[in-house]
Scaffold this active site. Structure first.
Site, PDB file in Angstrom:
ATOM      1  N   LYS A 200       0.825  -1.344  -0.044  1.00 48.20           N
ATOM      2  CA  LYS A 200       0.161  -0.096   0.106  1.00 48.20           C
ATOM      3  C   LYS A 200       0.768   1.381  -0.027  1.00 48.20           C
ATOM      4  O   LYS A 200       2.108   1.271   0.386  1.00 48.20           O
ATOM      5  CB  LYS A 200      -1.169  -0.026   1.366  1.00 48.20           C
ATOM      6  CG  LYS A 200      -1.774  -1.075   1.041  1.00 48.20           C
ATOM      7  CD  LYS A 200      -3.270  -0.713   0.118  1.00 48.20           C
ATOM      8  CE  LYS A 200      -3.986  -1.945   0.012  1.00 48.20           C
ATOM      9  NZ  LYS A 200      -4.966  -1.930   1.074  1.00 48.20           N
ATOM     10  N   ARG A 235      -3.550 -10.565   3.941  1.00 47.73           N
ATOM     11  CA  ARG A 235      -3.689 -10.790   2.443  1.00 47.73           C
ATOM     12  C   ARG A 235      -2.685 -10.090   1.845  1.00 47.73           C
ATOM     13  O   ARG A 235      -2.284  -8.671   2.001  1.00 47.73           O
ATOM     14  CB  ARG A 235      -5.011  -9.961   2.170  1.00 47.73           C
ATOM     15  CG  ARG A 235      -5.576  -9.866   0.603  1.00 47.73           C
ATOM     16  CD  ARG A 235      -6.787  -8.984   0.508  1.00 47.73           C
ATOM     17  NE  ARG A 235      -6.923  -9.206  -0.902  1.00 47.73           N
ATOM     18  CZ  ARG A 235      -6.940  -8.264  -2.026  1.00 47.73           C
ATOM     19  NH1 ARG A 235      -5.999  -7.342  -1.636  1.00 47.73           N
ATOM     20  NH2 ARG A 235      -7.306  -8.305  -3.180  1.00 47.73           N
TER      21      ARG A 235
END
Length: 265
Positions: A200, A235
């Site tokens: 991210k 994840r």
């Protein structure tokens, strides 16, 4: 939970696994590296991504799910907010619905889970909302309580539900770091927690890694930190690196538990 994006435009690996064969081979490599869940998505959730139709999404994901179901024993997750896509994915062999809109964009998706017995990953999001709370954890509780009410009304059992705080979804660097620092507070919601920090933007902001594919070391660091804070599912894009990070975190947790038991006699 390994990420398999059957898309041309995902922020990290768009286009790499955009056809069924490439997606299947990538999923198999993830399983060999130790993934127990394969999360298959057909629409990018990156900011500014072009929306796809339900038919386009289904054309991308259903063949991959069908092949994985027939050739592996892996748990298969469908990354979608659409009830129709979720229902078709369950029929194709999926086991879990991963909804980045927390059941709130198409609430009928909760009925799909109730009808099929699917597990559900309910994600918090800050996108396209006018009711956000100033305190990050308060907003998590505000949003997720509404999602959990949808799940309850559909007849889902608590055992079917995992919650995801939605790192990067309308959060800035400081928001995501605060969410990591306060992650343990989310346990008062009473459900297992999924962490989706992989590659991210906030990791790039902290490490100076502009390319998403260069953020796997930073991702593994967040994985270890969040495991120490009690996260249950991770994840990720790079399964092997994060498995190693989890092995170290779990070893420390086990040692700490053994020491506490010894002291308590």
């Amino acid at each position: 939970m390994a990420i398999v994006n059957v898309t041309p435009d995902s922020f990290s690996d768009g286009g790499l696994h955009a056809d069924m064969e490439a997606a299947f081979l990538h999923a198999m490599a993830c399983i060999e590296q130790g993934a127990t869940i394969i999360d298959v998505g057909g629409e990018s959730t990156r900011p500014g991504a072009v929306a796809v139709t339900a038919a386009e999404e289904q054309d991308r994901v259903l063949p991959v799910i069908e092949r994985l179901s027939s050739e592996t024993d892996a748990l298969i997750s469908i990354d979608t907010y659409r009830a129709d896509t979720a229902r078709l994915a369950m029929a194709a062999g999926a086991h879990i619905i991963n909804d980045v809109h927390g059941l709130q964009r198409e609430p009928d998706i909760a009925n799909v889970a109730a009808d099929t017995g699917a597990g559900v990953c309910i994600m918090h999001t800050g996108r396209d909302r006018t009711d956000k709370r100033a305190d990050l954890v308060e907003d998590q509780e505000h949003f997720l309580h509404r999602s959990l009410e949808i799940a309850r009304l559909a007849g889902l059992s608590e055992a079917q539900i995992v919650l995801d705080p939605g790192f990067g979804f309308a959060n800035n660097r400081d928001d995501d770091l605060e969410l990591i620092a306060r992650f343990a507070e989310l346990h008062r919601l009473g459900f297992p927690l999924l962490a989706g920090t992989s590659r991210k933007r906030f990791i790039g902001a902290v490490t100076g890694r502009d390319k998403a594919t260069e953020r796997d070391v930073g991702t593994a660091a967040t994985t270890a930190i969040l495991r120490m804070a009690g996260a249950a599912i991770f994840r990720v894009h790079d399964v092997a690196a994060n498995r190693d990070a989890l092995a170290m975190a779990d070893a420390v947790l086990a040692t700490g538990a053994a020491q506490e038991n010894s002291e308590n006699g």
